[in-house]
Design a protein around this motif. Structure first.
Motif, PDB file in Angstrom:
ATOM      1  N   LEU A   1       6.356  24.177  58.271  1.00 43.72           N
ATOM      2  CA  LEU A   1       6.916  25.521  58.080  1.00 43.72           C
ATOM      3  C   LEU A   1       8.013  25.825  59.099  1.00 43.72           C
ATOM      4  O   LEU A   1       9.067  26.364  58.744  1.00 43.72           O
ATOM      5  N   ALA A   2       7.789  25.484  60.360  1.00 39.03           N
ATOM      6  CA  ALA A   2       8.799  25.738  61.387  1.00 39.03           C
ATOM      7  C   ALA A   2      10.055  24.922  61.127  1.00 39.03           C
ATOM      8  O   ALA A   2      11.175  25.425  61.315  1.00 39.03           O
ATOM      9  N   THR A   3       9.898  23.694  60.677  1.00 37.26           N
ATOM     10  CA  THR A   3      11.058  22.858  60.371  1.00 37.26           C
ATOM     11  C   THR A   3      11.839  23.422  59.189  1.00 37.26           C
ATOM     12  O   THR A   3      13.076  23.516  59.235  1.00 37.26           O
ATOM     13  N   ALA A   4      11.134  23.825  58.144  1.00 30.05           N
ATOM     14  CA  ALA A   4      11.807  24.378  56.964  1.00 30.05           C
ATOM     15  C   ALA A   4      12.537  25.676  57.316  1.00 30.05           C
ATOM     16  O   ALA A   4      13.699  25.875  56.919  1.00 30.05           O
ATOM     17  N   LEU A   5      11.898  26.563  58.059  1.00 29.80           N
ATOM     18  CA  LEU A   5      12.546  27.814  58.453  1.00 29.80           C
ATOM     19  C   LEU A   5      13.735  27.551  59.380  1.00 29.80           C
ATOM     20  O   LEU A   5      14.773  28.215  59.274  1.00 29.80           O
ATOM     21  N   GLY A   6      13.592  26.609  60.278  1.00 32.43           N
ATOM     22  CA  GLY A   6      14.681  26.279  61.188  1.00 32.43           C
ATOM     23  C   GLY A   6      15.885  25.711  60.466  1.00 32.43           C
ATOM     24  O   GLY A   6      17.031  26.072  60.758  1.00 32.43           O
ATOM     25  N   ILE A   7      15.641  24.826  59.506  1.00 27.80           N
ATOM     26  CA  ILE A   7      16.745  24.249  58.732  1.00 27.80           C
ATOM     27  C   ILE A   7      17.418  25.335  57.893  1.00 27.80           C
ATOM     28  O   ILE A   7      18.650  25.410  57.819  1.00 27.80           O
ATOM     29  N   ALA A   8      16.629  26.199  57.273  1.00 29.86           N
ATOM     30  CA  ALA A   8      17.203  27.287  56.470  1.00 29.86           C
ATOM     31  C   ALA A   8      18.046  28.210  57.345  1.00 29.86           C
ATOM     32  O   ALA A   8      19.155  28.600  56.960  1.00 29.86           O
ATOM     33  N   ALA A   9      17.549  28.562  58.511  1.00 27.83           N
ATOM     34  CA  ALA A   9      18.305  29.437  59.416  1.00 27.83           C
ATOM     35  C   ALA A   9      19.586  28.749  59.889  1.00 27.83           C
ATOM     36  O   ALA A   9      20.647  29.379  59.959  1.00 27.83           O
ATOM     37  N   ALA A  10      19.513  27.475  60.189  1.00 24.45           N
ATOM     38  CA  ALA A  10      20.703  26.743  60.633  1.00 24.45           C
ATOM     39  C   ALA A  10      21.750  26.676  59.530  1.00 24.45           C
ATOM     40  O   ALA A  10      22.952  26.843  59.790  1.00 24.45           O
ATOM     41  N   LEU A  11      21.312  26.471  58.297  1.00 25.10           N
ATOM     42  CA  LEU A  11      22.263  26.424  57.189  1.00 25.10           C
ATOM     43  C   LEU A  11      22.906  27.778  56.949  1.00 25.10           C
ATOM     44  O   LEU A  11      24.100  27.875  56.647  1.00 25.10           O
ATOM     45  N   LEU A  12      22.122  28.841  57.070  1.00 30.12           N
ATOM     46  CA  LEU A  12      22.680  30.187  56.915  1.00 30.12           C
ATOM     47  C   LEU A  12      23.685  30.496  58.007  1.00 30.12           C
ATOM     48  O   LEU A  12      24.749  31.073  57.751  1.00 30.12           O
TER      49      LEU A  12
END
Length: 97
Positions: A77-88
């Motif tokens: 979950l932390a990895t998915a949220l981190g990647i999504a935030a980085a892409l945004l």
């Protein structure tokens, strides 16, 4: 003239020694306590009875699997949220130069 790498190593040596002593001392005390080898508590003879008790407990496997499940779930979950935030954040904002 002293080499820069040697000079840096000599400057870092006191801090590394303090950290090593504190970490190593804590590790030695933890191992001694786990083996009941602390003269302060009256136990002077080391024993593996505590390890035997824990390792033969039938709930140990379930506890380990639950801990593994929680760790893996939170990591994913932390990895998915981190990647999504980085892409945004990488996409930029409207109105930014």
């Amino acid at each position: 003239m002293m080499q820069p790498r040697l000079h840096l190593a000599l400057l870092l040596m006191p801090a590394v020694a303090v950290i090593g002593v504190l970490f190593g001392g804590g590790l030695v005390i933890a191992v001694m306590q786990s083996l009941n080898g602390m003269p302060v508590s009256g136990q002077t003879e080391p024993t593996l009875a505590a390890y035997r008790t824990v390792l033969t407990d039938p709930d140990l496997g379930r506890s380990f699997l639950l801990s593994l499940h929680i760790a893996l779930t939170s990591t994913v979950l932390a990895t998915a949220l981190g990647i999504a935030a980085a892409l945004l954040l990488r996409a930029g904002f409207s109105g930014s130069g």
